[in-house]
Scaffold this active site. Structure first.
Site, mmCIF file in Angstrom:
data_model
loop_
_atom_site.group_PDB
_atom_site.id
_atom_site.type_symbol
_atom_site.label_atom_id
_atom_site.label_comp_id
_atom_site.label_asym_id
_atom_site.label_seq_id
_atom_site.Cartn_x
_atom_site.Cartn_y
_atom_site.Cartn_z
ATOM 1 N N ASN A 8 0.830 -1.201 0.000
ATOM 2 C CA ASN A 8 0.000 0.000 0.000
ATOM 3 C C ASN A 8 0.867 1.254 0.000
ATOM 4 O O ASN A 8 0.363 2.363 0.080
ATOM 5 C CB ASN A 8 -0.908 0.011 1.236
ATOM 6 C CG ASN A 8 -2.041 -0.980 1.062
ATOM 7 O OD1 ASN A 8 -2.691 -0.996 0.021
ATOM 8 N ND2 ASN A 8 -2.261 -1.827 2.055
ATOM 9 N N ASN A 9 2.171 1.048 -0.084
ATOM 10 C CA ASN A 9 3.098 2.170 -0.040
ATOM 11 C C ASN A 9 3.329 2.681 -1.475
ATOM 12 O O ASN A 9 4.090 2.102 -2.251
ATOM 13 C CB ASN A 9 4.409 1.664 0.588
ATOM 14 C CG ASN A 9 5.395 2.782 0.789
ATOM 15 O OD1 ASN A 9 5.408 3.752 0.042
ATOM 16 N ND2 ASN A 9 6.241 2.623 1.799
ATOM 17 N N ASP A 68 9.351 -7.497 2.358
ATOM 18 C CA ASP A 68 9.272 -7.303 3.804
ATOM 19 C C ASP A 68 10.681 -6.981 4.281
ATOM 20 O O ASP A 68 11.653 -7.534 3.756
ATOM 21 C CB ASP A 68 8.737 -8.565 4.486
ATOM 22 C CG ASP A 68 8.194 -8.263 5.884
ATOM 23 O OD1 ASP A 68 7.651 -7.164 6.099
ATOM 24 O OD2 ASP A 68 8.331 -9.116 6.775
ATOM 25 N N PHE A 148 12.987 7.508 6.905
ATOM 26 C CA PHE A 148 11.886 7.091 7.772
ATOM 27 C C PHE A 148 12.370 5.952 8.655
ATOM 28 O O PHE A 148 13.525 5.523 8.574
ATOM 29 C CB PHE A 148 10.678 6.634 6.926
ATOM 30 C CG PHE A 148 10.917 5.342 6.196
ATOM 31 C CD1 PHE A 148 11.672 5.308 5.041
ATOM 32 C CD2 PHE A 148 10.401 4.140 6.684
ATOM 33 C CE1 PHE A 148 11.911 4.104 4.381
ATOM 34 C CE2 PHE A 148 10.637 2.937 6.023
ATOM 35 C CZ PHE A 148 11.387 2.931 4.867
ATOM 36 N N LYS A 171 21.070 6.987 -0.295
ATOM 37 C CA LYS A 171 20.449 5.852 0.407
ATOM 38 C C LYS A 171 19.848 4.866 -0.606
ATOM 39 O O LYS A 171 19.999 3.657 -0.477
ATOM 40 C CB LYS A 171 19.373 6.343 1.386
ATOM 41 C CG LYS A 171 18.815 5.181 2.199
ATOM 42 C CD LYS A 171 17.625 5.521 3.050
ATOM 43 C CE LYS A 171 16.933 4.241 3.483
ATOM 44 N NZ LYS A 171 15.603 4.444 4.027
ATOM 45 N N ARG A 177 16.831 -2.326 0.478
ATOM 46 C CA ARG A 177 15.702 -2.427 -0.460
ATOM 47 C C ARG A 177 16.193 -2.287 -1.902
ATOM 48 O O ARG A 177 15.752 -2.995 -2.799
ATOM 49 C CB ARG A 177 14.662 -1.347 -0.147
ATOM 50 C CG ARG A 177 13.301 -1.656 -0.712
ATOM 51 C CD ARG A 177 12.181 -0.778 -0.154
ATOM 52 N NE ARG A 177 12.665 0.364 0.569
ATOM 53 C CZ ARG A 177 12.800 0.417 1.908
ATOM 54 N NH1 ARG A 177 12.407 -0.590 2.644
ATOM 55 N NH2 ARG A 177 13.286 1.478 2.489
HETATM 56 P P1 IMP Z 1 8.443 -2.802 5.529
HETATM 57 O O1 IMP Z 1 8.425 -4.286 5.500
HETATM 58 O O2 IMP Z 1 9.124 -2.189 4.333
HETATM 59 O O3 IMP Z 1 7.104 -2.203 5.792
HETATM 60 O O4 IMP Z 1 9.383 -2.377 6.768
HETATM 61 C C1 IMP Z 1 9.065 -2.764 8.101
HETATM 62 C C2 IMP Z 1 9.649 -1.748 9.064
HETATM 63 O O5 IMP Z 1 11.078 -1.761 8.979
HETATM 64 C C3 IMP Z 1 9.247 -0.299 8.807
HETATM 65 O O6 IMP Z 1 8.042 0.029 9.468
HETATM 66 C C4 IMP Z 1 10.418 0.463 9.386
HETATM 67 O O7 IMP Z 1 10.276 0.610 10.789
HETATM 68 C C5 IMP Z 1 11.593 -0.458 9.129
HETATM 69 N N1 IMP Z 1 12.267 -0.089 7.868
HETATM 70 C C6 IMP Z 1 12.094 -0.658 6.649
HETATM 71 N N2 IMP Z 1 12.887 -0.084 5.747
HETATM 72 C C7 IMP Z 1 13.576 0.877 6.409
HETATM 73 C C8 IMP Z 1 14.561 1.825 5.984
HETATM 74 O O8 IMP Z 1 14.959 1.920 4.812
HETATM 75 N N3 IMP Z 1 15.041 2.634 6.944
HETATM 76 C C9 IMP Z 1 14.630 2.581 8.240
HETATM 77 N N4 IMP Z 1 13.707 1.736 8.679
HETATM 78 C C10 IMP Z 1 13.188 0.877 7.761
#
Ligand code: IMP
Length: 193
Positions: A8-9, A68, A148, A171, A177
């Site tokens: 959803n991002n 994830d 973030f 970054k 990622r």
């Molecule tokens: P998601 O799976 O991408 O939603 O990441 C899960 C959680 O990991 C996020 O809510 C952040 O708290 C942390 N996170 C993911 N990617 C980053 C990043 O690039 N920098 C800092 N925190 C991250």
């Protein structure tokens, strides 16, 4: 080719669309009218990514990928890991999560950590996995305002700035990622040939 990114991002969708070009049409969950919460119930990031991709693939019939991410801190037995988004509890802020880490790490000198991103792709009935890792250290206090999540307290190896002090451009070139996404893109580009 059409491919759903099970997220959803919208920022993530824009980012990958910009890199991948027009050959592959990346659809969001909104584009396929998927408005429900996708289950994310597993104990590892790779299983969570697969769970999300399988959900969309089986329910909506699209080729699909999901990601994830977790921050693994060695001295905390790799926590917060798969619980990174909700380390301080459900619906808590990035600040709360960072504060919890800083408090737990207060008296700890060993500060090695890494960010890991897992991507699961289901395409034409086959599963493929990609992973990106960036190693670094947990700072003793927050530094910087970009990015973030845990960015203000994570300093990647080889840099003397936190992720939140680095520009988005830098970054996005070195991050967990980016590394995982680049592998996915290489794979998709080969399929297109
Ligand atoms: P998601 O799976 O991408 O939603 O990441 C899960 C959680 O990991 C996020 O809510 C952040 O708290 C942390 N996170 C993911 N990617 C980053 C990043 O690039 N920098 C800092 N925190 C991250």
């Amino acid at each position: 080719m059409q491919l759903v990114f099970a997220t959803n991002n919208l920022h993530k969708i824009e980012e990958i669309t910009a890199i991948i070009g027009k050959q592959i049409n990346i659809l969001s969950l909104k584009d396929i009218h998927c408005f429900e919460e996708i289950p994310e119930t597993k104990e590892t990031i790779i299983e969570n990514a697969l769970e999300k991709a399988e959900y969309v693939n089986s329910k909506y019939g699209f080729n699909c990928f999901a990601d994830d991410t977790g921050l693994e801190i060695e001295a905390l037995n790799n926590r917060p890991g798969v619980y990174s988004a909700r380390y301080a509890g459900e619906n808590r802020s990035f600040e709360d999560n960072m504060n919890k880490v800083l408090i737990e790490m207060k008296a700890i000198e060993k500060r090695e950590a890494c960010f890991k991103t897992a991507i699961a792709l289901i395409i034409n009935g086959e599963k493929h996995f990609f992973e990106g890792i960036i190693n670094g250290t947990i700072l003793k206090e927050k530094r910087g305002t970009n990015g973030f999540g845990y960015d203000p307290i994570f300093m990647p190896n080889g840099y003397n700035k936190s992720f939140a002090e680095l520009s988005a451009k830098v970054k996005n070139e070195i991050s967990h990622r980016a590394l995982a996404t680049n592998q996915l893109i290489d794979f998709l580009k080969k399929l297109e040939k």
